[in-house]
Design an enzyme around this catalytic site. Structure first.
Site, PDB file in Angstrom:
ATOM      1  N   SER A  61       7.765  -7.329   5.128  1.00  0.00           N
ATOM      2  CA  SER A  61       9.198  -7.480   4.871  1.00  0.00           C
ATOM      3  C   SER A  61       9.824  -8.550   5.762  1.00  0.00           C
ATOM      4  CB  SER A  61       9.909  -6.149   5.107  1.00  0.00           C
ATOM      5  OG  SER A  61       9.345  -5.148   4.292  1.00  0.00           O
TER       6      SER A  61
HETATM    7  N1  SAM Z   1       5.457  -1.875   6.484  1.00  0.00           N
HETATM    8  C1  SAM Z   1       4.681  -2.999   6.034  1.00  0.00           C
HETATM    9  C2  SAM Z   1       4.562  -4.071   7.060  1.00  0.00           C
HETATM   10  O1  SAM Z   1       5.140  -3.956   8.155  1.00  0.00           O
HETATM   11  O2  SAM Z   1       3.834  -5.034   6.786  1.00  0.00           O
HETATM   12  C3  SAM Z   1       5.186  -3.568   4.738  1.00  0.00           C
HETATM   13  C4  SAM Z   1       4.966  -2.648   3.634  1.00  0.00           C
HETATM   14  S1  SAM Z   1       4.823  -3.316   2.044  1.00  0.00           S
HETATM   15  C5  SAM Z   1       6.477  -3.780   1.708  1.00  0.00           C
HETATM   16  C6  SAM Z   1       4.543  -1.791   1.185  1.00  0.00           C
HETATM   17  C7  SAM Z   1       3.172  -1.203   1.389  1.00  0.00           C
HETATM   18  O3  SAM Z   1       3.176   0.112   0.847  1.00  0.00           O
HETATM   19  C8  SAM Z   1       2.063  -1.955   0.684  1.00  0.00           C
HETATM   20  O4  SAM Z   1       1.077  -2.319   1.593  1.00  0.00           O
HETATM   21  C9  SAM Z   1       1.531  -0.938  -0.322  1.00  0.00           C
HETATM   22  O5  SAM Z   1       0.154  -1.034  -0.583  1.00  0.00           O
HETATM   23  C10 SAM Z   1       1.891   0.366   0.357  1.00  0.00           C
HETATM   24  N2  SAM Z   1       1.942   1.558  -0.510  1.00  0.00           N
HETATM   25  C11 SAM Z   1       2.469   1.691  -1.738  1.00  0.00           C
HETATM   26  N3  SAM Z   1       2.341   2.957  -2.175  1.00  0.00           N
HETATM   27  C12 SAM Z   1       1.708   3.656  -1.174  1.00  0.00           C
HETATM   28  C13 SAM Z   1       1.279   4.995  -1.016  1.00  0.00           C
HETATM   29  N4  SAM Z   1       1.466   5.939  -1.939  1.00  0.00           N
HETATM   30  N5  SAM Z   1       0.681   5.340   0.142  1.00  0.00           N
HETATM   31  C14 SAM Z   1       0.466   4.421   1.124  1.00  0.00           C
HETATM   32  N6  SAM Z   1       0.836   3.139   1.019  1.00  0.00           N
HETATM   33  C15 SAM Z   1       1.461   2.752  -0.111  1.00  0.00           C
END
Ligand code: SAM
Length: 214
Positions: A61
């Protein structure tokens, strides 16, 4: 390349100037080496005012979004925090830098391994990672003081509400349409849930049993 200068410039020009005034958040984001959490080709843009791709259709983000969510979470030292969506590991590192005991779940295996590697390299030993569906939470480690979901889903997953402490706070982008959400802050009080809308946001999808279908 002086990363520290770029980082402190980011804090001044993108965070302070837009009203981020929690000194602990500013200090943590002034310390965490964001350029270590992106791929080589994007390092040069690591401190720009944008989200960046981290592969597999996912993103790290924008710094302002990380700051806004972290402020909204009102984390204190020693708190047990669950993050859903480890992604690059950057948000987890910011929370760890603030003294939280961080538990973070990622569903995409190569991202999980990459985050594990960089968090170890940077010696964030107060972050524990798990590979799996974060919508189910981390029941063995519950309850949590704070829960942060960094992907957008249609509603707050029930298991996460159950795993939040009484008196705890949960932040999540919630929207009936994909990629169009409002950042919701939930406070759990005895027998009651209070919900606040912190404004529109755009996050990648939360995919899982209590999220969107894959
Ligand atoms: N917090 C992260 C960072 O600091 O880089 C950015 C997160 S990114 C916007 C969203 C993440 O959520 C992705 O890596 C995606 O694979 C993960 N995601 C989506 N659904 C998920 C789930 N049910 N459980 C775990 N991770 C999930």
């Amino acid at each position: 390349m002086d990363w520290k200068i770029r980082r402190l410039k980011m804090v001044e020009e993108q965070l302070k100037s837009r009203g981020i005034d929690d000194e602990r958040v500013l200090k943590a984001m002034g310390k965490v080496k964001r350029h270590e959490f992106v791929e080589e080709a994007f390092k040069i843009q690591a401190y720009n005012d944008i989200a960046l791709p981290i592969g597999y259709g996912q993103t790290i983000s924008q710094p302002y979004t990380v700051a806004k969510m972290t402020c909204a979470l009102m984390v204190e030292e020693g708190m047990k925090v669950l993050e859903i969506g480890t992604g690059s590991g950057y948000q987890a590192a910011v929370l760890a830098e603030m003294g939280a005991e961080v538990y973070s779940i990622e569903r995409i295996q190569p991202l999980y391994f990459r985050a594990l590697k960089v968090l170890n390299k940077l010696r964030y030993f107060n972050v524990k990672l798990r590979l799996g569906d974060g919508t189910l939470g981390w029941p063995e480690e519950a309850p949590f003081d704070r829960i942060l979901i960094t992907a957008g889903g249609p509603k707050v997953p029930e298991p996460l509400l159950d795993q939040l402490k009484v008196g705890g706070i949960l932040i999540m982008p919630v929207g009936k349409k994909k990629r169009e959400q409002n950042l919701i802050r939930i406070r759990k009080e005895r027998g009651k849930i209070f919900e606040e809308d912190l404004g529109p946001v755009k996050f990648v999808d939360l995919i899982g049993v209590y999220g969107w279908e894959n």
